[in-house]
Design an enzyme around this catalytic site. Structure first.
Site, PDB file in Angstrom:
ATOM      1  N   LYS A 120       0.835  -1.204   0.000  1.00 64.78           N
ATOM      2  CA  LYS A 120       0.000   0.000   0.000  1.00 64.78           C
ATOM      3  C   LYS A 120       0.870   1.255   0.000  1.00 64.78           C
ATOM      4  O   LYS A 120       0.629   2.185  -0.783  1.00 64.78           O
ATOM      5  CB  LYS A 120      -0.924   0.014   1.216  1.00 64.78           C
ATOM      6  CG  LYS A 120      -1.906   1.178   1.216  1.00 64.78           C
ATOM      7  CD  LYS A 120      -2.667   1.277   2.516  1.00 64.78           C
ATOM      8  CE  LYS A 120      -1.830   1.939   3.583  1.00 64.78           C
ATOM      9  NZ  LYS A 120      -2.602   2.257   4.808  1.00 64.78           N
ATOM     10  N   ASP A 138      -6.656   1.079   0.958  1.00 68.14           N
ATOM     11  CA  ASP A 138      -6.681   1.185   2.412  1.00 68.14           C
ATOM     12  C   ASP A 138      -8.074   0.802   2.896  1.00 68.14           C
ATOM     13  O   ASP A 138      -8.889   0.290   2.123  1.00 68.14           O
ATOM     14  CB  ASP A 138      -6.303   2.600   2.861  1.00 68.14           C
ATOM     15  CG  ASP A 138      -7.375   3.627   2.528  1.00 68.14           C
ATOM     16  OD1 ASP A 138      -8.291   3.323   1.724  1.00 68.14           O
ATOM     17  OD2 ASP A 138      -7.318   4.739   3.080  1.00 68.14           O
TER      18      ASP A 138
END
Length: 215
Positions: A120, A138
């Site tokens: 991420k 997320d």
């Protein structure tokens, strides 16, 4: 979600916010990387408050190493998990100096090899700092993708793959920001703002508290 609905969803989000940007404050690719690492399980607002004093004195890996782990901790004590994050930031700064000439690499594998940097974080840096059409998933994007039916998946990886597959090329550059901001401010976890949502009529969530029409 049918392709025509996906196109309409992104078109509306783009029209509402043509040039979205990260809500994390940063100076350069290095400070962006540090800010994203610090933002894990913390709010952007909290990170920005801490880095407002940190980045003026440590905006390069060399300066961060000179500041040291204890010096860094003094700046980020208000951020959750600051001990482990300080350790990672110092370690990744050392790796950048020793392996990349003090520069943040524009390469996923190289980024993910840095201490404290996962997929991420790498996706955010590649997208924001280097303009690559990556989509960092997320909790907000995971919720929006599943709730709306845009790109359902049981895991973060599955949702990322699904988003990569359904997002039209024209919207890939900013898809991450449009979705995260929509999840943060409209499609919230506990009290989604369906009544004022510009894509409510495209959303497949069966538990929408109101039946909203197209804007």
């Amino acid at each position: 979600m049918p392709p025509e609905a996906v196109e309409a969803l992104y078109a509306r989000l783009a029209a509402a916010l043509p040039e979205p940007r990260s809500e994390l404050d940063y100076i350069n690719p290095y400070t962006l990387l540090v800010a994203v690492v610090l933002s894990a399980q913390a709010t952007d607002k909290g990170v920005n408050k801490a880095t407002a004093a940190l980045f003026p004195v440590a905006d390069t890996p060399d300066k961060m190493l000179a500041l040291g782990e204890d010096g860094l901790k003094a700046h980020i004590r208000t951020i959750g998990l600051f001990n482990s994050k300080a350790k990672n930031v110092i370690a990744l700064s050392k790796a950048l100096v020793e392996q990349h000439g003090g520069q943040v690499p524009a390469d996923r594998d190289a980024l993910e090899a840095l201490p404290g940097v996962g997929r991420k974080t790498a996706n955010v840096v590649l997208n924001v700092a280097f303009g690559m059409p990556t989509i960092a998933v997320d909790t907000h994007i995971f919720r929006v993708a599943n709730r709306t039916g845009l790109a359902p998946g049981r895991t973060v990886g599955a949702v990322e793959d699904a988003l990569e597959g359904v997002t039209p090329d024209a919207y890939r550059r900013h898809a991450h920001h449009w979705l995260i901001l929509h999840g943060r401010y409209v499609c919230k976890a506990r009290k989604p703002g369906c009544a004022g949502c510009g894509i409510a009529d495209l959303c497949g969530w069966p538990d929408k508290p109101v039946a909203a029409g197209a804007p």
